[in-house]
Design an enzyme around this catalytic site. Sequence first.
Site, short mmCIF file in Angstrom:
data_model
loop_
_atom_site.label_atom_id
_atom_site.label_comp_id
_atom_site.label_asym_id
_atom_site.label_seq_id
_atom_site.Cartn_x
_atom_site.Cartn_y
_atom_site.Cartn_z
N THR A 239 57.64 -2.36 -24.57
CA THR A 239 56.22 -2.18 -24.88
C THR A 239 55.53 -1.48 -23.71
OG1 THR A 239 56.21 -4.17 -26.24
CG2 THR A 239 54.07 -3.35 -25.47
N CYS A 323 59.91 1.90 2.08
CA CYS A 323 60.96 1.39 1.20
C CYS A 323 62.17 0.89 1.97
CB CYS A 323 61.38 2.48 0.21
SG CYS A 323 60.00 3.07 -0.78
#
Length: 382
Positions: A239, A323
């Site tokens: 979704t 990161c």
Amino acid sequence: MIFLDAAATTPVRREVLEAMWPYLTGEFGNPSSHHGLGEAAATALAAARATTAKAMGCRTGEVVFTSGGTEADNLAVKGIALARRAADRHLDRVAISAVEHPAVEESARYLARVHGFAVDVIPVDQYGQVSEEALAEVLGPRTALVSIMYANNEVGTVQPVARLAALARALGIPFHTDAVQAAGWLPLDAGTLGVDALSISGHKLGAPKGSGALFVRGRTRIEPLVHGGGQERGRRSGTENVAGAVALATALTLARDPAERVAALRDEFIEAVLTGVPGAELTGHPTERLPSVASFCFPGTSGESVLLELERQGVICSSGSACAAGSDAPSAVLLAMGIEPEVAQTAVRFSFDSTVTADELRQAAAAVRTAVGGVRSLRTPS
């Protein structure tokens, strides 16, 4: 606080919050539902897709909404390479530059580890750039995909993507570029760049974390990584995050940053640091770099110690890629550029958003002089 770590993330813009708010509250429908609430969500999603496609210079059907740049990179690298090999088993090599973000590098390593691909690593020069000659050296009839980032997240170097993509295109090889850092500063038009896939991330642009998109050229085969309900034309099931898509689209419309103004401030800051800190070394290309990034090595220091001292003085920056947080290993990007490991460990990155001011950068440059001098004095035996 002077926040100079915008390459890691940016604050969510008020206009973005206001645009996405209805889809976090009253307009909470599932865009796949066939009733009024669902249709309202589907309409908002379609509008966000159209806005994103316009920013990326592509058709609406070529936009895949993702959870961010990392997912977009994974989908591009793994999805295109696997789809190409499924069509032709001889296509079993991927080419990436030596300075890619881990999202691209680790995707390529996964293909090697699990699916038997070979990974060709394209070397860079001392500024972190890939030359056309270096790329041509690794391309061959077995190359399934090339992935070279648009602008580097650690040193800010901008790659000649259009020229590199043209080399791959002449051989019929798809070309992906990680444009996460470039978005908002450099043109994203996929047609002008000549790329087949391009990744962006919302939280570098003033949208929330968890929003991103991948452009995939219409006829490019891609194997989905997430299977299920067939959303995003079957390329990314699940979704859709309607609020996130609206946020990303809104941020893209606002991302007309005054690049020339920020670039001028960046150059003044670089000059102040280089003249004020003995031995300071600028990393990355001296001119072909993002307007928003100034990165240095400070030999004779520890990058982490300089960061801590700068934070004590109210300046927030980074030792490199956010990161890679928690790692004290020297930056692979700097090593690929030929910088010695002991020097690479002294790296500090300063990155700006469009709101940065000349006064903030003057204060930051003064803080850098003090911080580096203090760290060096502590490390020098009496």
